[in-house]
Write a protein that holds these residues in place. Structure first.
Motif, mmCIF file in Angstrom:
data_model
loop_
_atom_site.group_PDB
_atom_site.id
_atom_site.type_symbol
_atom_site.label_atom_id
_atom_site.label_comp_id
_atom_site.label_asym_id
_atom_site.label_seq_id
_atom_site.Cartn_x
_atom_site.Cartn_y
_atom_site.Cartn_z
ATOM 1 N N ASP A 177 -1.301 -3.619 10.776
ATOM 2 C CA ASP A 177 -1.723 -4.997 10.597
ATOM 3 C C ASP A 177 -0.518 -5.784 10.091
ATOM 4 O O ASP A 177 0.290 -5.283 9.299
ATOM 5 N N LEU A 178 -0.368 -7.027 10.528
ATOM 6 C CA LEU A 178 0.802 -7.802 10.121
ATOM 7 C C LEU A 178 0.829 -8.093 8.625
ATOM 8 O O LEU A 178 1.903 -8.250 8.041
ATOM 9 N N THR A 179 -0.304 -8.141 7.993
ATOM 10 C CA THR A 179 -0.317 -8.293 6.541
ATOM 11 C C THR A 179 0.287 -7.048 5.876
ATOM 12 O O THR A 179 1.044 -7.161 4.904
ATOM 13 N N THR A 180 0.011 -5.897 6.420
ATOM 14 C CA THR A 180 0.604 -4.658 5.912
ATOM 15 C C THR A 180 2.116 -4.691 6.081
ATOM 16 O O THR A 180 2.865 -4.355 5.159
ATOM 17 N N TRP A 181 2.584 -5.113 7.263
ATOM 18 C CA TRP A 181 4.025 -5.239 7.485
ATOM 19 C C TRP A 181 4.623 -6.258 6.519
ATOM 20 O O TRP A 181 5.734 -6.100 6.033
ATOM 21 N N GLY A 182 3.885 -7.327 6.255
ATOM 22 C CA GLY A 182 4.362 -8.321 5.309
ATOM 23 C C GLY A 182 4.588 -7.735 3.930
ATOM 24 O O GLY A 182 5.616 -7.985 3.291
ATOM 25 N N TRP A 183 3.638 -6.947 3.451
ATOM 26 C CA TRP A 183 3.782 -6.322 2.130
ATOM 27 C C TRP A 183 4.915 -5.307 2.121
ATOM 28 O O TRP A 183 5.655 -5.197 1.143
#
Length: 138
Positions: free
Chosen positions: A64-70
């Motif tokens: 998920d892009l939120t995971t990549w963001g973190w």
């Protein structure tokens, strides 16, 4: 050896007396901090706007892009801390710089399908930092 006016001996540099690193250490520290700031910006963009990046259909490292963001945010903050450690000539600075630049290189490689030009740019900066730390031995 005769003293020079102003109390400095010939052949010494002002950077040695001021506490700021010179030459390679300054370059490596600033490059690590720059790579960290770029990763933080990439992470914040991924967290704040999940639909900002294009999502590949089938990709082995698809998160998920939120995971990549973190992931990018944490790696970026660690790179900034490592860069400050190199600039302050801390004993852990060089080894942290090598490890963190390697981790950043791998995470950016895994992020290539989402934002290729940005990832390749940060990867290039990480490779330069790794080369400089290995070659110049700060």
């Amino acid at each position: 050896m005769a003293g020079m006016p102003g109390g400095m001996r010939q052949g010494t540099s002002a950077s040695r007396d001021s506490g700021w690193p010179g030459g390679a250490a300054m370059f490596i520290g600033v490059a690590l901090i720059l790579s960290g700031v770029l990763s933080v910006l990439q992470g914040v963009a991924g967290i704040a706007r999940d639909a900002l990046y294009g999502v590949p259909r089938s990709y082995a490292y698809r998160f998920d892009l939120t995971t990549w963001g973190w992931i990018n945010l944490v790696v970026g903050v660690a790179l900034v801390v490592g860069g400050v450690g190199v600039l302050q000539a801390r004993s852990w600075g060089r080894s942290a710089g090598v490890g963190l630049a390697a981790v950043s290189l791998v995470t950016e490689f895994m992020f290539i399908p989402y934002y290729p030009l940005w990832s390749i740019s940060v990867m290039t900066l990480d490779l330069v930092v790794l080369w400089a730390l290995a070659r110049l031995g700060v």
